[in-house]
Design a protein around this motif. Structure first.
Motif: not given
Lengths: 121, 121
Positions: A66-81, B1-14
């Motif tokens: 969800i965070a990746a989809l919305l381009c938002m950080n994980q914490s924001a998503i977790s709070h909203q969930l 294994m790093s092919e499966n990692r796709n960190y975005g700046d704002s998403c802070s997760c894979s």
DNA sequence: TGAACATATGAATACATATTCATATGTAAT
DNA sequence: ATTACATATGAATATGTATTCATATGTTCA
């Protein structure tokens, strides 16, 4: 003529149609019900949460997805969930360290779609 | 294994499930639509406005009537009626100095009732 | 015309809340 | 055990907004 005047302290105006007001008072649900209803719609009333709900129409998703989809950080998503969970709009299942969220109510789509119909007019 | 990692700046997760994310991305309505939808539900998401809507299920009412019914001052009601008007949820007619407000959309009751069903569960 | 009144509105205030940052928790794998 | 990672959470901040107050607008009636 002052019999028709019924100024309340907080209302700062007269009751013009007492019969209408009384009838309305009768059909009003309990204060608590109206409060809960407002709280429910408040949950729908945020862009991030609407997007999460919409994404979950497709399938269950983990927080990272969800965070990746919305381009938002994980914490924001977790709070909203958490907000969505408290409103019993989403449920979750854990698979190891991954938490999958999904919609918890059939009415959500109906409410969403009715909203869509309104704004499309 | 790093092919499966796709960190975005704002998403802070894979991205764990890229296929799911892509499918979700496809079904997501336009940004603007989702924004408008959230704005609509935001209007429902306030106790005062929910009460006004509920009162108007009974019949059209003037500002004074609503203020008296809800024991709130006239200005607060007037401000909220403006919000409801902007969301095209209420309409009004003028009769002299009195302004009568009424609901402007058949879907309002449906949305309201679906919300009720959810919170009553 | 002027008084009374219904409503609207701008500014100020008080309160709610969405997001971010830092960090904690819990799980899996080496 | 230790490292890596997914998620949760508390605190801080920034932004939004509901209500009130004061006042403006517009209408009716004497």
């Amino acid at each position: 003529m002052s019999e028709n005047r019924n100024y309340g302290d907080s209302c700062s105006c007269s009751v013009i149609h007492e019969d209408i007001v009384n009838k309305a008072r009768e059909i009003m649900p309990q204060e608590e019900t109206l409060y809960d209803l407002a709280e429910l719609f408040k949950v729908f009333g945020d862009t991030t949460r609407i997007k999460i709900i919409c994404a979950l129409f497709e399938s269950e998703m983990c927080v990272c997805d969800i965070a990746a989809l919305l381009c938002m950080n994980q914490s924001a998503i977790s709070h909203q969930l958490r907000v969505l969970k408290q409103a019993r709009l989403v449920k979750y299942r854990k698979d190891g360290k991954i938490v999958y969220y999904s919609l918890d109510d059939d009415h959500i789509k109906q409410i969403f779609d009715l909203g869509l119909i309104h704004i499309k007019e």
